[in-house]
Every structure is written in C-alpha cells, then in structure tokens.
Design an enzyme around this catalytic site. Structure first.
Site, short mmCIF file in Angstrom:
data_model
loop_
_atom_site.label_atom_id
_atom_site.label_comp_id
_atom_site.label_asym_id
_atom_site.label_seq_id
_atom_site.Cartn_x
_atom_site.Cartn_y
_atom_site.Cartn_z
N ASP A 23 77.41 -59.94 -60.77
CA ASP A 23 76.87 -59.16 -59.67
C ASP A 23 78.06 -58.63 -58.85
OD1 ASP A 23 74.06 -58.69 -58.19
OD2 ASP A 23 75.52 -59.21 -56.65
N TYR A 70 77.21 -53.82 -49.83
CA TYR A 70 76.52 -52.61 -50.28
C TYR A 70 76.97 -51.39 -49.48
CZ TYR A 70 73.48 -55.84 -52.78
OH TYR A 70 73.01 -56.81 -53.63
N HIS A 80 68.63 -61.08 -64.55
CA HIS A 80 69.89 -60.77 -63.85
C HIS A 80 70.79 -61.98 -63.68
CE1 HIS A 80 72.69 -59.09 -60.99
NE2 HIS A 80 72.33 -59.97 -60.07
#
Length: 281
Positions: A96, A199, A261
């Site tokens: 990630d 982000y 994921h």
C-alpha cells in the site's frame, strides 16, 4: 520482538526489530490504515533467517508526525533510520503506501537496496492509475481538506472497519483483536489527519515520479511486484507488475490467488515463499 523509539533529526520513529543479527536485513513498510502490525505473520516466517526492521511510517502508529508527506520526504526519514541502524545493504518491501515510499527510497539509494518488493499498489504517475480512475473512491475523499477529519472523528472504528472488511477476501485474516490495535493507533490525536496527508501529497508524488521517469532513470535491482487477484476485494492483480515494468529493468511478479488488498495478512505463507525466493536472487 524489540520495540525501539528512534529519535532522528526531524521525526521519532517507532521501529520493531527482530530476527537474526547474522542475517541480511529486511525492511518492511506498511500501508494505510495499518501499522507495522500488518507484518506480524510474515515476520514469523522471515525472522529465522533474516534481520527484520519494521517501522511505523512517519505520522502513523507510534511514530511522530512529520511536516511533509510526499513520498520523497518520507523516504528521507527512512534513509536516516537505515543509517542509524547500520543497514548498509538491505531488502526492501512495501505494501500500500509503503510501496511508493519504498520506491522513493530505492531511487534515492539504489546501491544499498539488494531487492525491492511492491505489494498491491502502483507507483503514482507511473503505469496504471493509483486511484483506478476513481474506483478507489476514498483517494479523492481523503484528499479533500478538513472534511475527512470532521466526519471520521469519534467514528474511527466504523470508518476503518469498512476497509478491513471490504478490501479483504480472506475473512478472518484481520481479527477483531487486530482491528482493536489499528483503531487504537488511528484514534490518537492527529493520527487520522496524518493518514489523509499521505493521499493529499499525491499530486506532488505524481510530479516527482514523472520527472524521474522522464530523466531516463530506471531501477536496476531485482524487483518483485505482486497484487491480490480478487479485484472484487480491491486487489490490484497485475497492475503493480505493469507499473514497475515501466520504471525498473529486472521485474517479476503477478497476482496472488484468493487474495484481496491485504496480502501480508491474507496470504502470509504464499507471500513469504515468494519473498524468500526473491531475496535469493
């Protein structure tokens, strides 16, 4: 496992160190919304033969909050960590957000990284879109100023719990006790904002990586790029492989079956087997 608080020049990192001192070092970088704890199953399989270093990324877990969250800046802190721990050369694994951070670190010190492994993420600005054209809806939401903090304050368990369920194909891979640990960390003051800042740095990350690619730079160390095959559980399948092939010369990988994921928690034995083979290259 030894838990250390490592005071660096600009941040303090919580670092877990274990394994054999005689083995080659392996640095494991976690993603969001997790901490070093995501590696607990993999660590048990690698530690007999390797020296394991698993930090909480700057801003997350028990590490202090940095002033910048672009991945080159985050990698600078981890480079200093490696120097302080005398990791002359090491294997580097990122899942990630830990993947783009690992990529930035490998680009900064390519001669010190023996091998690089990127798990279920693409490199921002290189290859398939890291936000999957909006399919990963939370990217845009987290990039929105202030609103995510307002809406999730006091509801961290409800918000994060959705990701642990919906991004995971193997039910039970992340237990209620694991969720408790993650929620404990992300309920600390400033923790959710720090996660969102990873982000919000995406435009800068994309610009940095595009500039690197345009310069002709390519990674030369062996690279392993893996995605979860179950796209309905937000696994990225072959996307990481496609992304890394655009930026590295020696790349192998593919998709891990029956996995969403959260590869390190859903398929730790399969991942460890592939990592051990990769390290041996």
């Amino acid at each position: 496992m030894e838990h250390r608080s490592l005071e660096l020049s600009r941040v303090t990192l919580h670092v877990v160190v274990t394994g054999t001192n005689a083995g080659e070092p392996v640095v494991l970088l976690h993603g969001w919304p997790e901490t070093w704890h995501e590696w607990r199953k993999v660590i048990a399989l690698l530690a007999p033969n390797y020296r394991i270093v698993a930090p909480d990324l700057p801003g997350l877990g028990e590490s202090s909050r940095p002033t910048a969250y672009d991945k080159k800046s985050i990698a600078t802190h981890l480079r200093e960590m490696c120097e302080r721990l005398d990791l002359a050369r090491f294997h580097l694994v990122g899942h990630d957000w830990g993947g783009p951070v690992a990529f930035a670190l490998a680009c900064a010190v390519p001669d010190r990284v023996r091998t690089l492994a990127i798990l279920d993420v693409t490199i921002p600005g290189i290859g398939p879109d890291v936000s999957q054209g909006g399919r990963r809806w939370h990217h845009a939401f987290h990039m929105t100023p202030e609103l995510p903090e307002t809406l999730t304050q006091g509801r961290e368990r409800e918000y994060l719990g959705w990701f642990y369920r919906e991004f995971c194909w193997q039910r039970g891979a992340i237990t209620p006790a694991d969720v408790d640990e993650y929620v404990r960390c992300y309920s600390q003051p400033g923790a959710m904002q720090a996660g969102f800042e990873y982000y919000r740095a995406l435009p800068r990350d994309k610009a940095d990586n595009c500039a690197l690619l345009d310069s002709g730079f390519r990674l030369r160390m062996p690279v392993l790029a893996l995605g979860g095959a179950k796209t309905e559980a937000r696994g990225r399948a072959e996307e990481p492989l496609e992304s890394l092939r655009a930026s590295a010369s020696d790349v192998r990988g593919g998709a891990i079956a029956d996995c969403g994921h959260f590869i390190p928690e859903e398929q730790p034995a399969v991942l460890a087997e592939q990592l051990l083979e990769h390290f041996a290259r």
